[in-house]
Design a protein around this motif. Structure first.
Motif, PDB file in Angstrom:
ATOM      1  N   PHE A  14       0.884  -1.211  -0.042  1.00  0.00           N
ATOM      2  CA  PHE A  14       0.104  -0.129  -0.049  1.00  0.00           C
ATOM      3  C   PHE A  14       0.973   1.276  -0.136  1.00  0.00           C
ATOM      4  O   PHE A  14       0.705   2.192  -0.675  1.00  0.00           O
ATOM      5  N   ASN A  15       1.861   1.205   1.044  1.00  0.00           N
ATOM      6  CA  ASN A  15       2.711   2.499   0.884  1.00  0.00           C
ATOM      7  C   ASN A  15       3.518   2.698  -0.437  1.00  0.00           C
ATOM      8  O   ASN A  15       3.524   3.789  -0.641  1.00  0.00           O
ATOM      9  N   PHE A  16       3.903   1.424  -0.811  1.00  0.00           N
ATOM     10  CA  PHE A  16       4.809   1.810  -2.053  1.00  0.00           C
ATOM     11  C   PHE A  16       3.811   2.301  -3.193  1.00  0.00           C
ATOM     12  O   PHE A  16       4.526   3.306  -3.684  1.00  0.00           O
ATOM     13  N   LEU A  22       1.877   9.624  -4.945  1.00  0.00           N
ATOM     14  CA  LEU A  22       2.176  11.178  -4.719  1.00  0.00           C
ATOM     15  C   LEU A  22       3.448  11.629  -5.954  1.00  0.00           C
ATOM     16  O   LEU A  22       3.383  12.807  -6.194  1.00  0.00           O
ATOM     17  N   SER A  23       4.386  10.822  -5.934  1.00  0.00           N
ATOM     18  CA  SER A  23       5.639  11.478  -6.674  1.00  0.00           C
ATOM     19  C   SER A  23       4.923  11.618  -8.136  1.00  0.00           C
ATOM     20  O   SER A  23       5.420  12.795  -8.459  1.00  0.00           O
ATOM     21  N   LEU A  24       4.382  10.917  -8.567  1.00  0.00           N
ATOM     22  CA  LEU A  24       3.665  11.277  -9.894  1.00  0.00           C
ATOM     23  C   LEU A  24       3.040  12.457  -9.942  1.00  0.00           C
ATOM     24  O   LEU A  24       2.883  13.317 -10.860  1.00  0.00           O
TER      25      LEU A  24
ATOM     26  N   TRP B 127      16.344   2.752  -4.618  1.00  0.00           N
ATOM     27  CA  TRP B 127      16.274   3.711  -5.906  1.00  0.00           C
ATOM     28  C   TRP B 127      14.834   4.245  -5.793  1.00  0.00           C
ATOM     29  O   TRP B 127      14.680   5.329  -6.448  1.00  0.00           O
ATOM     30  N   TYR B 128      13.836   3.256  -5.536  1.00  0.00           N
ATOM     31  CA  TYR B 128      12.415   3.937  -5.299  1.00  0.00           C
ATOM     32  C   TYR B 128      12.193   5.276  -4.648  1.00  0.00           C
ATOM     33  O   TYR B 128      11.735   6.338  -5.075  1.00  0.00           O
ATOM     34  N   LYS B 129      13.013   5.124  -3.140  1.00  0.00           N
ATOM     35  CA  LYS B 129      13.034   6.193  -2.448  1.00  0.00           C
ATOM     36  C   LYS B 129      13.831   7.435  -3.143  1.00  0.00           C
ATOM     37  O   LYS B 129      13.077   8.584  -3.011  1.00  0.00           O
ATOM     38  N   ARG B 130      14.774   7.367  -3.408  1.00  0.00           N
ATOM     39  CA  ARG B 130      15.578   8.442  -4.204  1.00  0.00           C
ATOM     40  C   ARG B 130      14.708   9.197  -5.278  1.00  0.00           C
ATOM     41  O   ARG B 130      14.743  10.368  -5.602  1.00  0.00           O
ATOM     42  N   THR B 131      14.208   8.404  -6.011  1.00  0.00           N
ATOM     43  CA  THR B 131      13.015   8.852  -7.166  1.00  0.00           C
ATOM     44  C   THR B 131      12.043   9.559  -6.610  1.00  0.00           C
ATOM     45  O   THR B 131      11.829  10.540  -7.306  1.00  0.00           O
ATOM     46  N   ALA B 132      11.333   9.209  -5.843  1.00  0.00           N
ATOM     47  CA  ALA B 132      10.382   9.749  -5.248  1.00  0.00           C
ATOM     48  C   ALA B 132      10.810  11.022  -4.671  1.00  0.00           C
ATOM     49  O   ALA B 132       9.937  12.036  -4.725  1.00  0.00           O
TER      50      ALA B 132
END
Lengths: 292, 323
Positions: A14-16, A22-24, B127-132
């Motif tokens: 869920f968090n992923f 949010l980033s998008l 990498w996911y964290k960095r990109t975010a």
């Protein structure tokens, strides 16, 4: 590991997804404008463009680049950014050096510090500041965008904290070798503080590139506007005819794609320095300002 | 202490430490520190002219300032502009708009960044964290001119992408920027959208500073991840959270001029006009310099009081000092 429980796995998934969404969300509006700027006029007016250009064409950019008024504003934007950054960083670095001395070494330092800090707490407001600028001979020139905002107290504090955390032995050694304050500042403090100065320079550049309001109130002619003020007037306030986009070309390219291309070019310098900015700001600014 | 001034015959003899006369001390102070004063000079001059002179310029709030008469000739009117301000219904509405928009922004800025930082900290893929992080920090650096242009386009009633997206769920097009209530919601949401990532950095830095041994010890003692967050991570970021919250209280009258000025239009003046935009329209566009200054002064004074209180609280509760 403790992490392997089912509920934690569900949370992780869920968090992923949430973080991804949010980033998008943060980038999609810009992406949409970029896609519109590269789309054909028909596609843009039919509202079928999402995040990928439909009927790819560079016509909007050709139009924007061919627009003398836009180009001039772009150039003034760069000029203002460079001039403003140099002036502000010079003034702030010199002042921060003096203020980084303790009150024992430099009596009067605390008085000076309060003089500047008070500016963070209280200001005269828009109208009195405007009247002072009109009366001091810099009105309607590029200096009106550079001088009044030059003393950024927040940057000054960051810089003085940085100077203060340099090993005091450096300064003592320089003084014993007969260096005065000017030599110490320019030959020792500034060279070893380059990372901090670079960070603050980038932030100041972003500030100047993004500033639009001072251009609108302190400059009387749109021909002198830097890009941000120009964009505010053209794109946000929609005075399209005033700025000399010839009407014949308007037939071919919709307002919307041209506007989008102008907005995107306005954001482009920020996107270009952003990777450098990002590398610094996490450790440079945040950890520099929050000290225990 | 300067050796040149000392007589050679007395230099060898140990002399009791004598206080230098006032004039001598003054001279040696000047000799030692003049470069420090000189280095401060440019900043002092600019601050005096462009920051302090306007502070004295607020006296025109008590006059009927006319540009051709100047400060010396314009007639004094006392509190007239302030009385007008508090009896004028539009002005009350403007103050109310400012407070409601700014407070809702403060509430959002209080919780969204800290929750985001906690969630991001649970992502294990580096990498996911960095990109975010790269993506969410970006909007902070874009100006409201650029974002204003973008939002006007995507929120358009005629086929803006947001309304098209909502339309797929059968929602009628919404007048985001032309309806007063929706305007407020748009302003508050777009403000948190722009800054939640950047505001989270300070919490991420605090989380990164936590000693990993604490987590190891907790995990050996049988605490699951949720318990670890509750009893280690949250207490560790609490001090900085308190600082951020108290300092934000100083901004109750700052509803975001740049943002609102680039998004609003006459249709939403009743619910979206704030003190700063009002001052601009009345003062610079309407040339009522004195009245606009009075409104601005009202804001500056309340702002000053709030900032001083919030700094004192931040110092008292969390030991925060700005320098």
């Amino acid at each position: 590991m403790q992490y392997r429980s089912t509920s934690y796995t569900v949370f992780q998934i869920f968090n992923f997804v949430l973080i991804g969404v949010l980033s998008l969300l943060c980038i999609l509006p810009l992406l949409h404008i970029f896609a519109v700027s590269l789309s054909s006029r028909d596609a843009a007016t039919a509202n079928i463009v999402n995040f990928w250009p439909v009927g790819f064409t560079l016509a909007a950019y050709e139009q924007t680049i061919g627009n003398q008024n836009f180009l001039r504003a772009l150039m003034i934007g760069f000029q203002r950014t460079i001039l403003g950054t140099v002036v502000s960083m010079g003034i702030i670095t010199m002042a921060a050096y003096s203020l980084s001395k303790s009150n024992l070494k430099f009596r009067g330092r605390n008085m000076y510090a309060w003089f500047f800090v008070f500016m963070m707490l209280f200001n005269g407001g828009l109208i009195p500041t405007y009247l002072v600028v009109t009366k001091t001979g810099i009105y309607d020139s590029i200096w009106a965008l550079v001088i009044p905002s030059a003393v950024n107290v927040w940057n000054m504090i960051l810089m003085l904290n940085f100077f203060r955390n340099l090993p005091s032995e450096l300064e003592d050694a320089a003084l014993i070798d007969g260096a005065g304050h000017f030599t110490t500042l320019f030959r020792i403090f500034i060279p070893i503080s380059m990372p901090a100065i670079a960070t603050m320079t980038l932030f100041t550049m972003v500030f100047h590139w993004n500033s639009w309001f001072d251009g609108i109130i302190y400059l009387t002619s749109m021909e002198d506007y830097p890009l941000a003020s120009f964009l505010h007037t053209v794109v946000v306030k929609e005075n399209f005819n005033e700025v000399g986009v010839d009407l014949e070309n308007l037939q071919e390219i919709s307002n919307r794609t041209v506007k989008s291309s102008q907005i995107f070019i306005g954001a482009l310098p920020i996107l270009l320095v952003y990777p450098f900015l990002q590398r610094y700001f996490v450790k440079g600014i945040v950890l520099g300002s929050v000290k225990e | 202490m300067t050796m040149a001034a000392t007589d050679s015959s007395t230099a060898l003899r140990p002399t009791p430490q004598k206080r230098k006369p006032i004039k001598g001390r003054w001279l040696s102070y000047v000799r030692k520190t003049w470069p420090l004063h000189v280095l401060l000079l440019p900043a002092l001059i600019i601050a005096l002219i462009y920051n302090y002179t306007p502070m004295f310029g607020i006296i025109i709030a008590f006059m009927d300032y006319e540009p051709w008469l100047g400060v010396n000739e314009s007639p004094w009117v006392g509190w007239e502009h302030f009385e007008y301000l508090f009896s004028y219904p539009d002005a009350k509405q403007v103050i109310w708009n400012t407070i409601i928009i700014a407070s809702l922004k403060i509430v959002m800025q209080m919780f969204v960044p800290v929750v985001f930082a906690l969630l991001l900290n649970e992502v294990r893929l580096t990498w996911y964290k960095r990109t975010a992080q790269t993506l969410v920090y970006l909007p902070h650096f874009l100006s409201w001119v650029v974002l204003g242009g973008i939002f006007v386009d995507i929120l358009s009633i005629r086929g803006g992408i947001v309304n098209r997206f909502l339309g797929q769920f059968g929602i009628e097009p919404i007048f985001f920027l032309a309806d007063g209530d929706w305007f407020r919601i748009t302003v508050i949401l777009s403000d948190i959208w722009k800054d939640f990532g950047f505001s989270a950095i300070i919490f991420l830095a605090a989380i990164a500073g936590i000693n990993p041994a604490l987590y190891e010890a907790a995990s050996i003692d049988g605490a699951n991840r949720w318990k670890q967050v509750l009893h280690i991570t949250i207490p560790a970021i609490l001090p900085i959270f308190i600082v951020v919250v108290t300092l934000s209280l100083g901004r109750v009258l700052d509803a975001g001029f740049d943002q609102i000025f680039n998004l609003y239009n006459p249709l939403v003046y009743d619910k979206g006009d704030i003190i700063d935009t009002f001052v601009y329209r009345v003062g610079l566009q309407g040339a009522q310099f004195s009245f606009a200054t009075a409104v601005g002064l009202f804001k500056s004074i309340i702002g000053f009081i709030l900032i001083v209180i919030s700094y004192r609280m931040a110092y008292k509760w969390a030991g925060y000092r700005i320098f």
